[in-house]
Design a protein around this motif. Structure first.
Motif, PDB file in Angstrom:
ATOM      1  N   LYS A   1      -5.408  -1.547   4.954  1.00 36.47           N
ATOM      2  CA  LYS A   1      -6.018  -0.439   4.221  1.00 36.47           C
ATOM      3  C   LYS A   1      -7.045   0.284   5.095  1.00 36.47           C
ATOM      4  O   LYS A   1      -7.095   1.519   5.140  1.00 36.47           O
ATOM      5  CB  LYS A   1      -6.679  -0.955   2.944  1.00 36.47           C
ATOM      6  CG  LYS A   1      -7.239   0.147   2.064  1.00 36.47           C
ATOM      7  CD  LYS A   1      -7.812  -0.424   0.774  1.00 36.47           C
ATOM      8  CE  LYS A   1      -8.371   0.688  -0.109  1.00 36.47           C
ATOM      9  NZ  LYS A   1      -8.944   0.137  -1.381  1.00 36.47           N
TER      10      LYS A   1
ATOM     11  N   GLU B   1      -3.171   0.769  -3.927  1.00 36.62           N
ATOM     12  CA  GLU B   1      -3.101  -0.634  -3.539  1.00 36.62           C
ATOM     13  C   GLU B   1      -2.389  -1.443  -4.618  1.00 36.62           C
ATOM     14  O   GLU B   1      -2.659  -1.303  -5.811  1.00 36.62           O
ATOM     15  CB  GLU B   1      -4.510  -1.183  -3.318  1.00 36.62           C
ATOM     16  CG  GLU B   1      -4.541  -2.612  -2.813  1.00 36.62           C
ATOM     17  CD  GLU B   1      -5.949  -3.062  -2.453  1.00 36.62           C
ATOM     18  OE1 GLU B   1      -6.160  -4.280  -2.323  1.00 36.62           O
ATOM     19  OE2 GLU B   1      -6.830  -2.183  -2.315  1.00 36.62           O
TER      20      GLU B   1
ATOM     21  N   LEU C   1       0.858  -1.177   0.000  1.00 38.04           N
ATOM     22  CA  LEU C   1       0.000   0.000   0.000  1.00 38.04           C
ATOM     23  C   LEU C   1       0.895   1.227   0.000  1.00 38.04           C
ATOM     24  O   LEU C   1       1.905   1.275   0.719  1.00 38.04           O
ATOM     25  CB  LEU C   1      -0.913   0.031   1.226  1.00 38.04           C
ATOM     26  CG  LEU C   1      -1.981  -1.056   1.334  1.00 38.04           C
ATOM     27  CD1 LEU C   1      -2.712  -0.949   2.665  1.00 38.04           C
ATOM     28  CD2 LEU C   1      -2.970  -0.966   0.183  1.00 38.04           C
TER      29      LEU C   1
ATOM     30  N   ILE D   1      -4.815   6.224  -0.995  1.00 37.58           N
ATOM     31  CA  ILE D   1      -4.124   4.946  -0.827  1.00 37.58           C
ATOM     32  C   ILE D   1      -4.049   4.239  -2.176  1.00 37.58           C
ATOM     33  O   ILE D   1      -5.080   4.016  -2.822  1.00 37.58           O
ATOM     34  CB  ILE D   1      -4.848   4.041   0.198  1.00 37.58           C
ATOM     35  CG1 ILE D   1      -4.905   4.731   1.569  1.00 37.58           C
ATOM     36  CG2 ILE D   1      -4.137   2.687   0.301  1.00 37.58           C
ATOM     37  CD1 ILE D   1      -5.692   3.958   2.612  1.00 37.58           C
TER      38      ILE D   1
ATOM     39  N   GLU E   1      -6.905   4.228   6.396  1.00 31.28           N
ATOM     40  CA  GLU E   1      -8.045   5.138   6.174  1.00 31.28           C
ATOM     41  C   GLU E   1      -8.464   5.789   7.484  1.00 31.28           C
ATOM     42  O   GLU E   1      -8.712   7.004   7.545  1.00 31.28           O
ATOM     43  CB  GLU E   1      -9.205   4.373   5.547  1.00 31.28           C
ATOM     44  CG  GLU E   1      -8.963   3.980   4.090  1.00 31.28           C
ATOM     45  CD  GLU E   1     -10.039   3.062   3.548  1.00 31.28           C
ATOM     46  OE1 GLU E   1     -10.809   2.503   4.377  1.00 31.28           O
ATOM     47  OE2 GLU E   1     -10.126   2.883   2.320  1.00 31.28           O
TER      48      GLU E   1
END
Length: 458
Positions: A293, A306, A220, A304, A297
């Motif tokens: 993730k 991924e 990430l 972000i 957040e």
């Protein structure tokens, strides 16, 4: 022809001894700015040749500077007192990759990336990953105890050195450690050689630990409003019980340089960027990625990116590599200081760097291995060859190192001391430890011929 050249030609094949202008020029410098000419270059092919050279050098008290790939950043192999530049770059065979024993046996000139590829072909893994892995050699990695982004989870070079063949300063051949993954026999001379920077012996073979390769990896890339928020995320990730394989952080100056180099649209928003890599079994990585993730957040990440497979991971890593190119694109000279601070002081370090920039007018770019506190603090100067600018930059480096040591940090995490950090070594080690270093050096190299002029010489 000099007597030194003629004598060495009697010890090793004449084609392996050189005084050509080109060979002298190549072996006078590494990636740092310091340089000095050796009198002779010897390209060793075997352990026996290294031993013969050392017997001669010890008898005649000739300085010897061992060199691998020559990509160090601290002047560690620069032959400041002339003598012999002893290259082991041509001792570059991978002798064995044995998954049954979990070891690889290599010569010192093997390129780190080549060993990783050889292990990967068998489904195994050699984790140490310095940024220069495509050009640096195992011998140099051992000499500096090299690290890299994945040190957080996997450790540095010394954690993977099980045994060594070493030629001593007097020309004897010594084996320390072995193939066993546990070995408590005598003093730990194997680890003593790791990070010894060519001053205690010459490594001619290494038996290295390899491990099963992780099934997959994912990443990430998260941008934050400022460095403090990104640093808080680093600790929150670890407090959540997640141990990433890599955890990299980047500051506002570096991002600004990258936006100028790569284009505004190719960079995420915010003044800090965090890269998190995880690896393991497919199912666990997928689950961990989702949880990570959500955590980022909740921590206020602005955006972000991924990367759920290896190809996508490489795109994020390419951005990390582009940060260095971006700093070069500024046209400034990058003084790359690989300092380390306790992880709780990451924000304090960057705040100090901003103040240092304001006080000196020298731009400072911070990015690197947030997980272990090893932040590359780069002083960006206009022309380091200008005596006035150099003096100003050196004074700024002194302020940086003094601050780091006052805050329980270290002046080098990966590159070593060499010449570049020699002025601060006594302060970093303390008087008792410094004296002990000198005693060990004297015991193993009584005539002081191995890499003289470096940090243990007054």
């Amino acid at each position: 022809m000099s007597k030194l050249y003629q004598d060495l030609c009697q010890l090793v094949p004449v084609e392996h001894v050189s005084i050509s202008e080109n060979d002298i020029d190549v072996h006078r410098i590494d990636k740092w700015y310091a340089s000095a000419d050796p009198d002779v270059v010897v390209f060793a092919q075997t352990t026996e040749q290294v031993a013969a050279v050392m017997c001669y050098a010890n008898k005649h008290e000739v300085p010897v500077y061992t060199r691998g790939a020559g990509v160090g950043y601290v002047g560690g192999c620069v032959p400041v007192r002339g003598g012999i530049a002893l290259s082991v770059a041509q001792m570059n065979k991978i002798l064995e990759v044995n998954t049954g024993d979990g070891v690889a046996v290599v010569q010192p000139g093997v390129i780190t990336g080549h060993l990783q590829e050889a292990a990967r072909e068998k489904g195994w893994y050699y984790p140490p990953d310095p940024a220069s892995l495509k050009e640096c050699s195992i011998g140099g990695n051992i000499a500096t105890n090299a690290g890299g982004p994945r040190c957080l989870k996997y450790g540095v070079t010394k954690q993977y050195v099980l045994g060594l063949e070493v030629v001593t300063a007097t020309g004897e051949i010594m084996r320390v450690g072995g193939r066993c993954h546990k070995n408590k026999t005598g003093f730990d001379l194997t680890t003593l050689m790791c990070g010894s920077e060519g001053m205690l012996g010459i490594v001619t073979e290494g038996t290295l630990r390899i491990i099963p390769h992780p099934e997959t990896r994912a990443m990430l890339g998260a941008s934050f409003i400022d460095f403090s928020a990104a640093a808080a995320a680093v600790q929150a990730i670890l407090d959540a019980g997640i141990l990433p394989s890599a955890l990299e952080i980047t500051d506002a100056f570096t991002l600004a340089a990258a936006r100028d180099y790569l284009g505004e649209e190719n960079l995420p928003p915010g003044d800090a960027y965090l890269m998190v890599e995880i690896d393991g079994r497919v199912g666990s990585v997928k689950s961990e990625l989702e949880g990570l993730k959500m955590l980022l957040e909740d921590l206020g990440a602005l955006r972000i990116n991924e990367a759920a497979d290896e190809a996508a991971c490489e795109q994020i890593w390419q951005l990390r590599r582009d940060f260095s190119y971006s700093l070069k694109h500024t046209g400034l000279t990058k003084l790359n200081e690989d300092i380390v601070v306790p992880r709780s002081k990451l924000v304090d370090l960057v705040n100090f760097a901003r103040q240092l920039q304001q006080d000196t007018g020298i731009s400072v770019a911070c990015f690197g291995h947030a997980g272990d506190g090893n932040i590359h603090t780069n002083l960006m100067v206009e022309d380091y060859s200008d005596p006035v600018i150099k003096a100003k930059a050196d004074a700024a480096v002194d302020k940086l190192f003094t601050w780091v040591l006052e805050h329980d940090g270290a002046i080098t995490g990966e590159h070593g001391v060499g010449l570049a950090k020699k002025p601060w070594i006594k302060q970093a080690l303390g008087p008792v430890s410094y004296a002990m270093h000198q005693q060990i050096k004297t015991a193993l190299d009584p005539k002081g011929i191995l890499n003289p002029g470096k940090f243990l010489d007054e």
